[in-house]
Design a protein around this motif. Sequence first.
Motif, PDB file in Angstrom:
ATOM      1  N   ASP A  55      58.432  28.920  46.163  1.00 40.94           N
ATOM      2  CA  ASP A  55      58.610  30.268  46.700  1.00 40.94           C
ATOM      3  C   ASP A  55      58.761  31.291  45.577  1.00 40.94           C
ATOM      4  O   ASP A  55      58.267  32.419  45.685  1.00 40.94           O
ATOM      5  N   VAL A  56      59.413  30.905  44.490  1.00 34.44           N
ATOM      6  CA  VAL A  56      59.537  31.793  43.334  1.00 34.44           C
ATOM      7  C   VAL A  56      58.160  32.049  42.723  1.00 34.44           C
ATOM      8  O   VAL A  56      57.829  33.176  42.354  1.00 34.44           O
ATOM      9  N   LEU A  57      57.352  31.009  42.621  1.00 36.52           N
ATOM     10  CA  LEU A  57      55.999  31.187  42.097  1.00 36.52           C
ATOM     11  C   LEU A  57      55.173  32.094  43.000  1.00 36.52           C
ATOM     12  O   LEU A  57      54.372  32.909  42.522  1.00 36.52           O
ATOM     13  N   ALA A  58      55.358  31.968  44.300  1.00 41.07           N
ATOM     14  CA  ALA A  58      54.635  32.839  45.230  1.00 41.07           C
ATOM     15  C   ALA A  58      55.067  34.294  45.058  1.00 41.07           C
ATOM     16  O   ALA A  58      54.255  35.216  45.195  1.00 41.07           O
ATOM     17  N   LEU A  59      56.343  34.502  44.748  1.00 44.08           N
ATOM     18  CA  LEU A  59      56.872  35.853  44.570  1.00 44.08           C
ATOM     19  C   LEU A  59      56.394  36.485  43.260  1.00 44.08           C
ATOM     20  O   LEU A  59      56.192  37.697  43.182  1.00 44.08           O
ATOM     21  N   ALA A  60      56.179  35.660  42.232  1.00 45.70           N
ATOM     22  CA  ALA A  60      55.897  36.173  40.889  1.00 45.70           C
ATOM     23  C   ALA A  60      54.526  36.823  40.793  1.00 45.70           C
ATOM     24  O   ALA A  60      53.531  36.297  41.283  1.00 45.70           O
ATOM     25  N   ASP A  61      54.484  37.961  40.109  1.00 39.10           N
ATOM     26  CA  ASP A  61      53.223  38.621  39.772  1.00 39.10           C
ATOM     27  C   ASP A  61      52.748  38.226  38.379  1.00 39.10           C
ATOM     28  O   ASP A  61      51.546  38.221  38.114  1.00 39.10           O
ATOM     29  N   VAL A  62      53.691  37.921  37.507  1.00 39.70           N
ATOM     30  CA  VAL A  62      53.394  37.480  36.145  1.00 39.70           C
ATOM     31  C   VAL A  62      54.350  36.351  35.807  1.00 39.70           C
ATOM     32  O   VAL A  62      55.528  36.390  36.180  1.00 39.70           O
ATOM     33  N   VAL A  63      53.851  35.340  35.099  1.00 39.85           N
ATOM     34  CA  VAL A  63      54.683  34.206  34.677  1.00 39.85           C
ATOM     35  C   VAL A  63      54.673  34.133  33.157  1.00 39.85           C
ATOM     36  O   VAL A  63      53.615  34.240  32.521  1.00 39.85           O
ATOM     37  N   VAL A  64      55.857  33.957  32.569  1.00 34.14           N
ATOM     38  CA  VAL A  64      56.001  33.702  31.132  1.00 34.14           C
ATOM     39  C   VAL A  64      56.495  32.274  30.991  1.00 34.14           C
ATOM     40  O   VAL A  64      57.562  31.933  31.524  1.00 34.14           O
ATOM     41  N   SER A  65      55.727  31.425  30.292  1.00 35.69           N
ATOM     42  CA  SER A  65      56.083  30.007  30.266  1.00 35.69           C
ATOM     43  C   SER A  65      55.444  29.289  29.098  1.00 35.69           C
ATOM     44  O   SER A  65      54.633  29.855  28.359  1.00 35.69           O
ATOM     45  N   ARG A  66      55.806  28.005  28.948  1.00 36.71           N
ATOM     46  CA  ARG A  66      55.087  27.097  28.088  1.00 36.71           C
ATOM     47  C   ARG A  66      53.705  26.865  28.687  1.00 36.71           C
ATOM     48  O   ARG A  66      53.390  27.343  29.782  1.00 36.71           O
ATOM     49  N   SER A  67      52.886  26.062  27.988  1.00 45.93           N
ATOM     50  CA  SER A  67      51.509  25.865  28.453  1.00 45.93           C
ATOM     51  C   SER A  67      51.132  24.388  28.499  1.00 45.93           C
ATOM     52  O   SER A  67      50.065  23.993  28.060  1.00 45.93           O
ATOM     53  N   GLY A  68      52.041  23.576  29.062  1.00 46.79           N
ATOM     54  CA  GLY A  68      51.707  22.186  29.310  1.00 46.79           C
ATOM     55  C   GLY A  68      50.631  22.067  30.369  1.00 46.79           C
ATOM     56  O   GLY A  68      50.383  22.999  31.143  1.00 46.79           O
ATOM     57  N   ALA A  89      45.709  46.774  38.245  1.00 48.04           N
ATOM     58  CA  ALA A  89      44.322  46.303  38.262  1.00 48.04           C
ATOM     59  C   ALA A  89      44.089  45.281  37.155  1.00 48.04           C
ATOM     60  O   ALA A  89      43.406  44.272  37.354  1.00 48.04           O
ATOM     61  N   ARG A  90      44.668  45.538  35.997  1.00 52.97           N
ATOM     62  CA  ARG A  90      44.521  44.597  34.875  1.00 52.97           C
ATOM     63  C   ARG A  90      45.208  43.276  35.203  1.00 52.97           C
ATOM     64  O   ARG A  90      44.701  42.203  34.898  1.00 52.97           O
ATOM     65  N   ARG A  91      46.357  43.380  35.813  1.00 52.98           N
ATOM     66  CA  ARG A  91      47.102  42.179  36.216  1.00 52.98           C
ATOM     67  C   ARG A  91      46.310  41.377  37.246  1.00 52.98           C
ATOM     68  O   ARG A  91      46.211  40.143  37.159  1.00 52.98           O
ATOM     69  N   ALA A  92      45.729  42.062  38.197  1.00 55.36           N
ATOM     70  CA  ALA A  92      44.953  41.392  39.233  1.00 55.36           C
ATOM     71  C   ALA A  92      43.701  40.734  38.665  1.00 55.36           C
ATOM     72  O   ALA A  92      43.307  39.646  39.091  1.00 55.36           O
ATOM     73  N   ALA A  93      43.083  41.381  37.693  1.00 56.43           N
ATOM     74  CA  ALA A  93      41.881  40.813  37.082  1.00 56.43           C
ATOM     75  C   ALA A  93      42.207  39.536  36.324  1.00 56.43           C
ATOM     76  O   ALA A  93      41.461  38.553  36.382  1.00 56.43           O
ATOM     77  N   LEU A  94      43.329  39.535  35.612  1.00 53.96           N
ATOM     78  CA  LEU A  94      43.742  38.327  34.886  1.00 53.96           C
ATOM     79  C   LEU A  94      44.038  37.196  35.865  1.00 53.96           C
ATOM     80  O   LEU A  94      43.650  36.039  35.646  1.00 53.96           O
ATOM     81  N   ALA A  95      44.698  37.535  36.960  1.00 54.20           N
ATOM     82  CA  ALA A  95      45.008  36.523  37.975  1.00 54.20           C
ATOM     83  C   ALA A  95      43.733  35.956  38.600  1.00 54.20           C
ATOM     84  O   ALA A  95      43.625  34.748  38.846  1.00 54.20           O
ATOM     85  N   ALA A  96      42.764  36.816  38.846  1.00 54.94           N
ATOM     86  CA  ALA A  96      41.503  36.364  39.444  1.00 54.94           C
ATOM     87  C   ALA A  96      40.757  35.422  38.509  1.00 54.94           C
ATOM     88  O   ALA A  96      40.197  34.409  38.948  1.00 54.94           O
ATOM     89  N   ARG A  97      40.772  35.736  37.209  1.00 54.30           N
ATOM     90  CA  ARG A  97      40.097  34.844  36.258  1.00 54.30           C
ATOM     91  C   ARG A  97      40.843  33.523  36.125  1.00 54.30           C
ATOM     92  O   ARG A  97      40.230  32.469  35.960  1.00 54.30           O
TER      93      ARG A  97
END
Length: 391
Positions: free
Chosen positions: A282-295, A359-367
Motif C-alpha cells: 500500500d505504501v508503494l501504491a501511495l508513492a510517486d517517487v521511490v528512493v532506494s537501493r537497486s537490488g 509530467a517529467r515524473r510521469a514520463a520516468l514512471a512510464a519508461r
Amino acid sequence: MVDEQGRRSLRLVVTGGGTGGHTYPALTAVRALQERLAAEHRAVDVLWIGTAKGLEARVAPAEGIRFEPVATGKIRRSRNPLKLVSPANVRDMFRVPLGAVQARRLIARFGPDVVLATGGYVAVPVGLAARSCRVPLVVHEQTVRLGLANKVLARAASRVAVSSESTLPLLPGSARSTAAVTGNPVRPAVLTGRPDKAVAALGLYGFDRALPTVYVTGGAQGSAQINDLVSGVLPWLLERANVVHQCGPANEAALHARAAQLPAHLMGRYFLSGFMGAELPDVLALADVVVSRSGAGTLAELTALGKAAVFVPLASSAGNEQAHNASHLQQSGAAVALLGAVGPDDLRSALGPLLDDPARRAALAARAREHGRPDAAERLVDVLLSVARRD
C-alpha cells in the motif's frame, strides 16, 4: 505420485538462496506453479535444497516446503591471483564436490521432473547433480549481469531464464538459442496495494495530498547512507513532498530525534518507521517517487508497478551488481542512478526536477513500466513446464 484419479503430481527441486534476492523469486515461482497445476487438479511436490545457514533454510520450512541442506563453498573473488588460492577458498572448493554428492543422493531419491536454480553458491553443486542425474535444469538469473553461480550452470542447463534482454549476449553461445526473457518474479501482493489503505494503516492524515509522496527505503535493515542523504535535505524535501521513510530498526531512535527539530508545519508530512511489513504494497501504491537501493528484487517490483525511482546502489554488492542494475535503467531513461560518492546535494538535484514537474515524473514512471514484467512468475512457470519430464 499418482492421485485417486490417476493424475501424477509434478515433482520439483528448487535450489538457490543465501539472500532474499535468490530466495524470494524462487518461492514466488513455486507458488505460481502450484496455482497453475491446482487449476488442472494436479499437485506439486517440492523439495528445496539449500545451505543450512542461508535464508532459504528459514523461509522454505515456514512456507511448508520440505528443506534439505547440502555442503557448499563460497568462492571469494579478487583481482589478485594469489588471493584466489587463499586457505578459505581452497577449503570451500573442496566443499563443492561434497555438496554435489549430497545433492545427487537427494535428487536420485526424490526423483524430480525438473530442477529450478535461482543462483547463490548452493545452486552450483545442486545444478551439477541435476545434470549428472539427467534431470532437466532451469537456471534463472535475476540481475542484469550473470551471477557467478549461473555462469557455471548456464552450460549445463536445459534452459536459462533471464530478467532482461541485455543479459542474453552474456550467455554462453550454447544457451542463447533456448534462453527465455521471463523477468524476475514479483510477489503478487506487491501488485495489489491501495494508497488509501496506506493512509489509514499508518495514520498519514497530516500529509498534504496536493503534494507528491516520496518513499525512502534502505531495505529491511535500513541504510545509513540513504538515511544520511535524506536527513541532509529533509526540510527542503518536505516543502515539496510528503515522505514515508523506512529507516531500519537500529536507526529509528536517532532519526526521530532529528525529526523532532523540524518546523511544526512540516512534521505532519513526515512518517518515519524502522520496518515496513504487510503495509508495504500500500505504501508503494501511495508513492510517486521511490528512493532506494537497486537490488534485482527492488528493480523488479518498481518497474512492474511503474514507479519513478532514484537509486543509490550499494557499493559493496557482489560484482558491483546494484550499480549495473541502476545504470541499465538510467541509460534507458527509466530511472535516476546516483553512482560513486553521493552527497545530499546530489539527492536534491535528482529529486527536485521530479517533484517540481509532474509530467517529467510521469514520463520516468512510464519508461520504468516498459521494463516491468508483472507476469514474470507465470513466464518462468511456462519455461519449467516446457522441459519437465512427463514419464
